[in-house]
Structure formats: C-alpha cells, structure tokens
Design a protein around this motif. Structure first.
Motif, PDB file in Angstrom:
ATOM      1  N   LEU A 272       0.816  -1.219   0.000  1.00  0.00           N
ATOM      2  CA  LEU A 272       0.000   0.000   0.000  1.00  0.00           C
ATOM      3  C   LEU A 272       0.848   1.266   0.000  1.00  0.00           C
ATOM      4  N   VAL A 273       2.099   1.175   0.450  1.00  0.00           N
ATOM      5  CA  VAL A 273       2.988   2.343   0.367  1.00  0.00           C
ATOM      6  C   VAL A 273       3.243   2.682  -1.096  1.00  0.00           C
ATOM      7  N   PHE A 274       3.422   1.676  -1.939  1.00  0.00           N
ATOM      8  CA  PHE A 274       3.633   1.916  -3.377  1.00  0.00           C
ATOM      9  C   PHE A 274       2.379   2.522  -4.019  1.00  0.00           C
ATOM     10  N   VAL A 275       1.213   2.175  -3.511  1.00  0.00           N
ATOM     11  CA  VAL A 275      -0.035   2.705  -4.065  1.00  0.00           C
ATOM     12  C   VAL A 275      -0.128   4.217  -3.861  1.00  0.00           C
ATOM     13  N   LYS A 276       0.677   4.767  -2.946  1.00  0.00           N
ATOM     14  CA  LYS A 276       0.671   6.212  -2.705  1.00  0.00           C
ATOM     15  C   LYS A 276       1.232   7.002  -3.886  1.00  0.00           C
ATOM     16  N   PHE A 277       2.074   6.378  -4.712  1.00  0.00           N
ATOM     17  CA  PHE A 277       2.718   7.125  -5.796  1.00  0.00           C
ATOM     18  C   PHE A 277       1.675   7.680  -6.762  1.00  0.00           C
ATOM     19  N   ARG A 278       1.857   8.940  -7.127  1.00  0.00           N
ATOM     20  CA  ARG A 278       0.942   9.612  -8.058  1.00  0.00           C
ATOM     21  C   ARG A 278       1.520   9.502  -9.465  1.00  0.00           C
ATOM     22  N   VAL A 279       1.229   8.388 -10.108  1.00  0.00           N
ATOM     23  CA  VAL A 279       1.757   8.123 -11.449  1.00  0.00           C
ATOM     24  C   VAL A 279       0.598   8.091 -12.426  1.00  0.00           C
ATOM     25  N   GLY A 280       0.764   8.804 -13.544  1.00  0.00           N
ATOM     26  CA  GLY A 280      -0.256   8.749 -14.584  1.00  0.00           C
ATOM     27  C   GLY A 280      -1.601   9.285 -14.116  1.00  0.00           C
ATOM     28  N   SER A 281      -2.664   8.703 -14.664  1.00  0.00           N
ATOM     29  CA  SER A 281      -4.011   9.225 -14.396  1.00  0.00           C
ATOM     30  C   SER A 281      -4.869   8.210 -13.645  1.00  0.00           C
ATOM     31  N   CYS A 282      -4.248   7.359 -12.831  1.00  0.00           N
ATOM     32  CA  CYS A 282      -4.999   6.371 -12.047  1.00  0.00           C
ATOM     33  C   CYS A 282      -5.617   7.052 -10.825  1.00  0.00           C
TER      34      CYS A 282
END
Length: 463
Positions: free
Chosen positions: A358-368
């Motif tokens: 879930l720490v990786f899910v924090k990254f603001r990449v692209g338009s997800c």
C-alpha cells in the motif's frame, strides 16, 4: 431508485423562445411546423431528440461536416448546456475532445450518452499506461472496449458508472451528474455484471474480462467517503484475481482475436533480482516463523508474495514511471491463492506484506485517479487491527502516511536519503549529460543524441 427523478425530468418538453435566425431550407418537418431553426442533425435533430419526437426530413439533405477533431476540453459537454469553467479539469487528462455521440442506442437516454462521451474523452485514460511500449492501450480502451460495450449491456453499465464516478471525483459540475446518480449507476453495473457471470455465456467472456478490469477501479469507492469500510482491500484482491480466472477460461488465442489482449499485459519480473531488493526486516519476519506457528504452513506463499513485492522495489530504483505503475496495479494478480486466503483470514504476516504494498499505491503516477486515498484508508486499518505489538514491522507504512512527496516516499521505501531519480526521458537526458560534461566535452552531444533530443543539423546544442 436514486437518479430516477433526474432522468424523468429530461422528458419534459422545453420551451424555446423564438429569436431571429437564418432560414433552414432542409430542416425537419417538426421544426418547419414550429418555425424554428433546425440544426439538421442526423438521424434526428437536437430539438426532436430533446422532445423525444420522431424526426422526419422532407428532402434528402447534405450532411453537415463533422466538427474539427481539435475541439478543446472547454467545449460543451452535452447539447443545451453552456460550457462551465470546471471542464478545464478534463484538459489535464486529454489534449483533444472528440465529437459527442450523435445517436442514442435502444434502451439508453441522453444522460447515458453524456457519460459515454465523457468516457471516450477522459475516463478511458484511467486505465491507460501508454508510456509502456508493450501496452499502448489507448485505442483499445476507446474503440474496442466501446464496441464490446454496445454488444454487452453489462459492460456499458460499468463504463457509465465509472464515468459518473470520475466526473464527481474531478468535480465537473457542468456535466450534471449528481452523487445519487453515481450510486445508481454503480449499483446497476454490479448487478448486471453478477447476472452475466451467473449466465456464463461464452460469447460474453471477452466483455466480462474488460468489465472485471474496470470494476477494480469502480469498486474503490469502498476506500473513500461514507461508503468506506476497514480492510476493504481484502475484498478488492478477489476482483483482481478474478481477472486471471477469466483469462484461463477464455484461452489466449481467443483473447488475442478479441483485440483486448493488451489490456491484461503484465511485465515480466526478475524474481532473483527482486529478492535482493527486499527489506531485510521483511525476510527476517519470515525466518522468525517457526514450525508449530499457525502461520508456518503459509511461509512459502508469503515468500512468493514478497518476491513480487521485491519487483516493485527493483523498478523503483529506476525511477517513478508508467512501468512502475503497471507493476503496482497488476501486483494483486500475482498473489497466490493461498496468500489471498491468509489475508482474508487476517493473518498478521499477510497483512504486514499488504501494508508495504500500500505504500507503493501512494505514488501519483499517470491518471490512475481511482487509486487515490486507498493507502491513507487501509494502512491505519491494518495497524489498528494488528495492534501496537506489530509497530516495528509497520514502521515504514505508518511513516509513509506523513509524506506527500513521491520522492520522499521513494527514499523511505529504499532507505536511501540521497535517492533522486528523474521521472521523464527529457530529464534523464539532461541529468546524464550534466554528470558527464565535466570530464568529456562531447558528453552533452552524446547523451542528447542517445535520447533522441539532438539535431545534428544544429551545431553544438540540444534541441
């Protein structure tokens, strides 16, 4: 039913004040009878469409030329609505806006068509990772998926629900989609999907696969707002694993013939290299599980999950990219069933591994956008369930909650305070050149040519 009252009001016949206009000699009979200007839309003009009347033309007219494909995001989202300033938000997702649908399929109303237009304009990018060469799916999402949706109503329901959710997430008020309508469309999407799964018609398998993928984004409402519930990620993983099960039923040749295979592309993982990138304390957690411990039979499943988690650490070392996003999104599909069963049984080891994911899910990449706030909701849920005695193993996930900058989150994950990888090809070229220029006068030219930024016809400098 939510949204019904809004939909029924669209049936009311509007009154148009008569104002000066140029004559339309090829307009429909209804407009001629009312002596109002007809926009000559085909197969039905806008006035007849709004009034729900049969549109009949007296003579064959030359169709009006299609509007320019370079219409901007500030264009009117639907007939009869003035453009609102909040539509500028859509411009961050798409550079151009296609023409809105000119017809309404059987069983669909104007609001449905407005939502479909928004999907082909902006929402399709929610699952786009076009920066990955092997998965350039924009055309698939805008064309192939919509074709399947017209043939399979449950997929169309899912597209409309996702668009409604996206509109409200962006705050595009001029689209006229209320929160109650969003809930209505979402409930309908899940209902029709369940019926399609129960029917198990082989002709619908490709559409079911696409629908399963979109539902993974649609179901993230369980992580936010009034509908949020603790440890919703345990149910969310089941949706992701369902994608793999449908692929097994379809078989790969049929999947490629359907034109949607690119949607389910997963990058390969170098598990040996990934194992070298895992934090030592997570490996120690496994080593500390002794025979006789209730989790001892799960050690192999935990280690398998950690190897795929390690592929995220390995990719992060190269920078925050679309490929990293694709690895993050597809991570749940890699998890063995034994691990998922353990997580759903709320075994501590499985929850600790999920907290680090879930720490990786924090990254603001692209338009997800649909990944937004999942970590903020679920990491505390895991900590509260396990209790303070697990604080040592949850130190990194809890610390990540205090960080808002992607670079700081990466430094925390990699335990490297000097980590500062660029995130774009241009920046990579510039930084590489700056590192070498001191020792090699030709380094700038070499590096910029390597990244395709140097024009040999312009002497001495990058373009």
């Amino acid at each position: 039913m939510p949204g019904v009252s809004v939909i029924t009001t669209a049936a009311e016949k509007p009154y148009y004040a008569k104002r000066p206009h140029r004559k339309s000699r090829t307009g429909c009979r209804n407009c001629k009878a009312r002596k109002v200007k007809c926009d000559e839309g085909r197969p039905a003009c806008r006035t007849c469409t709004v009034r729900k009347e049969k549109c009949v033309y007296t003579v064959a007219a030359t169709p009006k030329p299609a509007s320019s494909p370079t219409t901007t995001a500030s264009s009117s989202p639907s007939p009869g609505n003035e453009p609102g300033p909040d539509l500028a938000l859509v411009a961050t997702h798409v550079a151009t806006v296609p023409q809105q649908p000119l017809f309404k399929p059987s069983g669909r109303d104007e609001i449905d068509m407005r939502l479909l237009w928004f999907y082909t304009t902006a929402t399709y990018t929610s699952f786009s990772t076009s920066g990955v060469k092997e998965r350039d799916v924009d055309v698939v999402l805008k064309v192939n998926v919509v074709q399947h949706a017209f043939a399979n109503p449950f997929l169309m329901d899912c597209i409309l629900a996702l668009s409604a959710m996206h509109i409200n997430w962006l705050g595009v008020r001029s689209m006229g989609i209320s929160r109650s309508q969003e809930i209505y469309y979402r409930a309908k999407a899940f209902e029709t999907y369940r019926k399609a799964v129960a029917a198990a018609d082989p002709a619908t398998y490709q559409a079911l696969l696409v629908c399963s993928l979109l539902l993974c984004g649609l179901s993230t409402h369980l992580f936010r707002g009034d509908e949020a519930k603790p440890l919703a990620i345990l149910d969310w993983m089941i949706l992701w694993k369902g994608i793999g099960q449908i692929i097994e039923v379809i078989k790969l040749p049929a999947l490629f013939r359907s034109g949607i295979a690119a949607l389910v592309f997963r990058p390969d993982a170098d598990l040996n290299a990934s194992a070298q990138c895992l934090p030592a304390y997570l490996l120690f957690m496994l080593a500390s599980i002794r025979e006789g411990d209730p989790e001892y039979p799960l050690v192999q499943a935990y280690y398998c999950a950690l190897l795929y988690l390690g592929s995220l650490y390995l990719e992060l070392k190269n920078g925050i990219s679309q490929l990293l996003l694709l690895r993050i999104v597809t991570f749940p599909t890699r998890l063995p069933n034994t691990f998922i069963d353990a997580a759903r049984a709320k075994r501590p080891g499985a929850l600790v591994i999920l907290a680090h994911y879930l720490v990786f899910v924090k990254f603001r990449v692209g338009s997800c956008w649909w990944l937004d706030n999942i970590s903020a909701h679920e990491i505390p849920s895991i900590y509260n369930f396990l209790g303070p005695e697990w604080e040592r193993l949850l130190h990194v996930p809890m610390a990540a909650l205090q960080l808002d900058n992607d670079r700081d989150v990466a430094r925390l994950l990699l335990d490297d305070s000097s980590w500062d990888k660029p995130t774009s090809t241009v920046e990579l070229a510039i930084r590489a050149a700056m590192e070498d220029i001191a020792n090699d006068p030709e380094a700038l030219k070499k590096k910029t040519m390597e990244y395709g930024l140097f024009d040999p016809h312009i002497a001495g400098s990058p373009v």
